[in-house]
Motif scaffolding. Structure first.
Motif, PDB file in Angstrom:
ATOM      1  N   ALA A 195       7.354  18.599  -6.877  1.00 33.62           N
ATOM      2  CA  ALA A 195       7.364  19.253  -8.184  1.00 33.62           C
ATOM      3  C   ALA A 195       6.151  20.146  -8.412  1.00 33.62           C
ATOM      4  N   GLY A 196       5.216  20.166  -7.466  1.00 32.65           N
ATOM      5  CA  GLY A 196       4.010  20.971  -7.621  1.00 32.65           C
ATOM      6  C   GLY A 196       2.981  20.362  -8.539  1.00 32.65           C
ATOM      7  N   ALA A 197       3.059  19.038  -8.741  1.00 30.12           N
ATOM      8  CA  ALA A 197       2.113  18.348  -9.625  1.00 30.12           C
ATOM      9  C   ALA A 197       1.026  17.655  -8.819  1.00 30.12           C
ATOM     10  N   ASP A 198      -0.122  17.457  -9.433  1.00 32.86           N
ATOM     11  CA  ASP A 198      -1.146  16.601  -8.847  1.00 32.86           C
ATOM     12  C   ASP A 198      -0.750  15.144  -9.083  1.00 32.86           C
ATOM     13  N   TYR A 199      -1.409  14.228  -8.374  1.00 28.07           N
ATOM     14  CA  TYR A 199      -0.952  12.841  -8.339  1.00 28.07           C
ATOM     15  C   TYR A 199      -2.149  11.894  -8.399  1.00 28.07           C
ATOM     16  N   LEU A 200      -1.998  10.782  -9.126  1.00 27.11           N
ATOM     17  CA  LEU A 200      -3.003   9.715  -9.156  1.00 27.11           C
ATOM     18  C   LEU A 200      -2.290   8.379  -9.033  1.00 27.11           C
ATOM     19  N   ASP A 201      -2.920   7.439  -8.344  1.00 27.85           N
ATOM     20  CA  ASP A 201      -2.390   6.074  -8.310  1.00 27.85           C
ATOM     21  C   ASP A 201      -3.534   5.077  -8.360  1.00 27.85           C
ATOM     22  N   MET A 202      -3.165   3.804  -8.515  1.00 23.90           N
ATOM     23  CA  MET A 202      -4.144   2.722  -8.592  1.00 23.90           C
ATOM     24  C   MET A 202      -4.022   1.753  -7.434  1.00 23.90           C
ATOM     25  N   ALA A 203      -3.023   1.976  -6.581  1.00 24.31           N
ATOM     26  CA  ALA A 203      -2.820   1.208  -5.351  1.00 24.31           C
ATOM     27  C   ALA A 203      -2.147   2.135  -4.361  1.00 24.31           C
ATOM     28  N   MET A 204      -2.506   2.017  -3.086  1.00 28.03           N
ATOM     29  CA  MET A 204      -2.040   2.983  -2.095  1.00 28.03           C
ATOM     30  C   MET A 204      -0.836   2.460  -1.320  1.00 28.03           C
ATOM     31  N   SER A 205      -0.289   3.321  -0.470  1.00 31.30           N
ATOM     32  CA  SER A 205       0.891   2.953   0.309  1.00 31.30           C
ATOM     33  C   SER A 205       0.621   1.687   1.117  1.00 31.30           C
ATOM     34  N   LEU A 206       1.668   0.895   1.309  1.00 31.02           N
ATOM     35  CA  LEU A 206       1.530  -0.446   1.866  1.00 31.02           C
ATOM     36  C   LEU A 206       1.221  -0.444   3.355  1.00 31.02           C
ATOM     37  N   SER A 207       0.564  -1.514   3.791  1.00 29.90           N
ATOM     38  CA  SER A 207       0.310  -1.717   5.219  1.00 29.90           C
ATOM     39  C   SER A 207       1.519  -2.384   5.864  1.00 29.90           C
ATOM     40  N   ARG A 208       1.614  -2.247   7.170  1.00 30.52           N
ATOM     41  CA  ARG A 208       2.638  -2.946   7.949  1.00 30.52           C
ATOM     42  C   ARG A 208       1.961  -3.425   9.227  1.00 30.52           C
ATOM     43  N   ALA A 209       1.574  -4.689   9.226  1.00 28.90           N
ATOM     44  CA  ALA A 209       0.764  -5.232  10.314  1.00 28.90           C
ATOM     45  C   ALA A 209       1.460  -5.126  11.661  1.00 28.90           C
ATOM     46  N   GLU A 210       2.785  -5.288  11.639  1.00 25.78           N
ATOM     47  CA  GLU A 210       3.512  -5.309  12.919  1.00 25.78           C
ATOM     48  C   GLU A 210       3.455  -3.969  13.648  1.00 25.78           C
ATOM     49  N   THR A 211       3.196  -2.886  12.918  1.00 25.10           N
ATOM     50  CA  THR A 211       3.116  -1.564  13.552  1.00 25.10           C
ATOM     51  C   THR A 211       1.721  -0.961  13.457  1.00 25.10           C
ATOM     52  N   GLY A 212       0.767  -1.722  12.932  1.00 21.61           N
ATOM     53  CA  GLY A 212      -0.600  -1.231  12.844  1.00 21.61           C
ATOM     54  C   GLY A 212      -0.839  -0.217  11.748  1.00 21.61           C
ATOM     55  N   VAL A 213       0.059  -0.141  10.775  1.00 22.71           N
ATOM     56  CA  VAL A 213      -0.100   0.792   9.661  1.00 22.71           C
ATOM     57  C   VAL A 213      -0.991   0.162   8.603  1.00 22.71           C
ATOM     58  N   LYS A 214      -2.054   0.853   8.235  1.00 26.58           N
ATOM     59  CA  LYS A 214      -3.006   0.347   7.251  1.00 26.58           C
ATOM     60  C   LYS A 214      -2.660   0.856   5.854  1.00 26.58           C
ATOM     61  N   LEU A 215      -3.263   0.207   4.854  1.00 25.82           N
ATOM     62  CA  LEU A 215      -3.129   0.680   3.479  1.00 25.82           C
ATOM     63  C   LEU A 215      -3.502   2.164   3.407  1.00 25.82           C
ATOM     64  N   GLY A 216      -2.639   2.962   2.806  1.00 25.95           N
ATOM     65  CA  GLY A 216      -2.924   4.378   2.605  1.00 25.95           C
ATOM     66  C   GLY A 216      -2.614   5.286   3.772  1.00 25.95           C
ATOM     67  N   ASP A 217      -2.271   4.734   4.936  1.00 24.56           N
ATOM     68  CA  ASP A 217      -2.042   5.586   6.117  1.00 24.56           C
ATOM     69  C   ASP A 217      -0.943   6.608   5.877  1.00 24.56           C
ATOM     70  N   GLU A 218       0.139   6.210   5.202  1.00 26.30           N
ATOM     71  CA  GLU A 218       1.233   7.152   4.966  1.00 26.30           C
ATOM     72  C   GLU A 218       0.782   8.316   4.094  1.00 26.30           C
ATOM     73  N   GLN A 219      -0.093   8.048   3.150  1.00 30.42           N
ATOM     74  CA  GLN A 219      -0.586   9.121   2.293  1.00 30.42           C
ATOM     75  C   GLN A 219      -1.591  10.010   3.026  1.00 30.42           C
ATOM     76  N   PHE A 220      -2.521   9.398   3.755  1.00 31.80           N
ATOM     77  CA  PHE A 220      -3.491  10.209   4.487  1.00 31.80           C
ATOM     78  C   PHE A 220      -2.834  11.065   5.568  1.00 31.80           C
ATOM     79  N   ALA A 221      -1.697  10.626   6.091  1.00 32.21           N
ATOM     80  CA  ALA A 221      -0.978  11.418   7.094  1.00 32.21           C
ATOM     81  C   ALA A 221      -0.522  12.759   6.527  1.00 32.21           C
ATOM     82  N   LEU A 222      -0.416  12.859   5.204  1.00 29.45           N
ATOM     83  CA  LEU A 222       0.048  14.083   4.557  1.00 29.45           C
ATOM     84  C   LEU A 222      -1.088  14.859   3.890  1.00 29.45           C
ATOM     85  N   ALA A 223      -2.332  14.478   4.195  1.00 26.15           N
ATOM     86  CA  ALA A 223      -3.485  15.107   3.538  1.00 26.15           C
ATOM     87  C   ALA A 223      -3.521  16.614   3.763  1.00 26.15           C
ATOM     88  N   ASP A 224      -3.251  17.057   4.983  1.00 30.47           N
ATOM     89  CA  ASP A 224      -3.299  18.497   5.270  1.00 30.47           C
ATOM     90  C   ASP A 224      -2.232  19.257   4.496  1.00 30.47           C
TER      91      ASP A 224
END
Length: 393
Positions: free
Chosen positions: A93-122
């Motif tokens: 939608a072209g909006a800025d975004y704020l949250d109070m908790a980040m994307s979930l971790s998944r231990a079985e695949t080594g995904v850490k909290l926030g990894d899904e969001q940081f993957a889209l930083a660029d």
């Protein structure tokens, strides 16, 4: 500024009550899957607040609602399982975004909290858009404290340890969490993350490394244990330290309840079939407990969020401090009608939105609070009538 607030639970409703006293925004659209709850959250707060219905699991619905109301900023106030659809819906939608908790971790695949969001930083940076993640109290204010300590109080930091404790009680209940049990189960039963400069991020056992931490303003000693939390994933990206930890003062009884839920499989999120109905065991637990937003009149005591830092001060001598924020439930109920834990969480994103509206905070990409200057935040938080403190230890 035109804000879409997704989630009219305890934190979302408290954010409405806090924002209603401020003038920095034009409109806040409060959206929830339950339209009655959204209407209840905005009732009595004036015509700048509008209630709406939304499915937080649908990025398309979030995008459509943003476009309908010409939203500039989306504030996510729902469980972290909905982070990515809201995050993606805001971007579309072209909006800025704020949250109070980040994307979930998944231990079985080594995904850490926030990894899904940081993957889209660029992608966010290229679009000139800001995703300010983890801007509640913990994460959020705790990260601002870490940045402040690094900028103003220390020349070298050995450890940054977020420490959370309270002496809250709830009359009439043997077990009544003051925050979302869904989120509490997620962060407490996952393997905690620790960061060390020489090792990077690694995990430990749940409830490991117990320590007694002394909390200020009459709360006193509370046993704290390692818990998975976003600060450990955020702080090392922007603040130099040898070690970063997060420990939560849960108490033995609370820990035993969580362990029992795990043993019985009641922490699971995968639905099971019960008499022809598919239901998530964790959702059953949440539905069986009182809504934290309704507990304020039964709660007594204070909650404390803070960041303990040790290292070398500007004079080159060893230094140890605890930067903290305490909220008394009696005060938050009297002043705002919301219990201390949800109020303390909600005030910080409202402060952040006001800083973004004024231009005191600005940035693009996926950022944590420690990426931005701390003093404007700490000064504005104090002007909201909720000062922070610093103890030399």
């Amino acid at each position: 500024m035109r804000v879409l607030l997704v989630g009219a639970g305890g934190v979302g409703s408290a954010a409405v009550a806090i924002a209603a006293r401020r003038t920095f925004f034009e409109t806040v659209v409060v959206a929830d899957h339950d339209p009655v709850r959204a209407q209840r959250a905005v009732a009595g707060h004036g015509d700048r607040f509008v209630a709406a219905q939304v499915d937080a699991s649908s990025a398309e619905e979030v995008t459509a609602l943003c476009r309908e109301h010409r939203i500039t900023h989306v504030l996510n106030a729902v469980d972290p399982r909905f982070v990515m659809p809201i995050f993606n819906g805001a971007f579309a939608a072209g909006a800025d975004y704020l949250d109070m908790a980040m994307s979930l971790s998944r231990a079985e695949t080594g995904v850490k909290l926030g990894d899904e969001q940081f993957a889209l930083a660029d992608t966010w940076s290229a679009a000139g858009r800001l995703a300010l993640c983890g801007i509640g109290v913990e994460p959020g204010l705790s990260d601002v404290f870490a940045r402040y300590a690094a900028d103003e109080l220390f020349t070298e930091i050995d450890e940054i340890g977020v420490r959370d404790g309270a002496n809250l009680t709830v009359d009439g209940y043997d077990f009544a969490p003051s925050f979302s049990i869904w989120t509490t189960i997620e962060e407490c039963l996952n393997r905690p993350v620790v960061w060390e400069r020489d090792r990077g991020w690694f995990t430990t056992e749940p409830f490991s490394e117990p320590e007694v931490f002394h909390f200020p303003e009459g709360i006193g000693p509370v046993e704290c244990v390692n818990v998975e939390h976003e600060e450990v994933l955020l702080i090392p990206r922007w603040v130099e330290a040898r070690r970063v930890t997060f420990k939560y003062g849960l108490g033995n009884e609370f820990i035993e309840v969580l362990k029992t839920l795990h043993k019985l499989g009641l922490d699971a999120v995968t639905p099971v079939r019960v008499r022809g109905v598919d239901v998530s065991p964790r959702d059953v637990v949440a539905a069986s407990l009182p809504d934290p937003a309704t507990l304020g009149t039964r709660m007594r005591g204070k909650t404390c969020a803070g960041t303990w830092v040790r290292g070398l001060g500007p004079d080159g001598q060893p230094r140890e401090v605890y930067l903290y924020h305490v909220v008394d439930n009696e005060w938050s109920m009297r002043e705002y009608g919301h219990q201390a834990v949800v109020w303390q969480t909600a005030v910080n994103p409202v402060v952040a939105l006001e800083l973004l509206a004024s231009g005191a905070w600005a940035g693009v990409g996926v950022l944590g609070p420690e990426a931005l200057p701390p003093m404007p935040f700490l000064d504005l938080l104090t002007s909201y009538g909720s000062p922070w403190g610093l103890e030399e230890r």
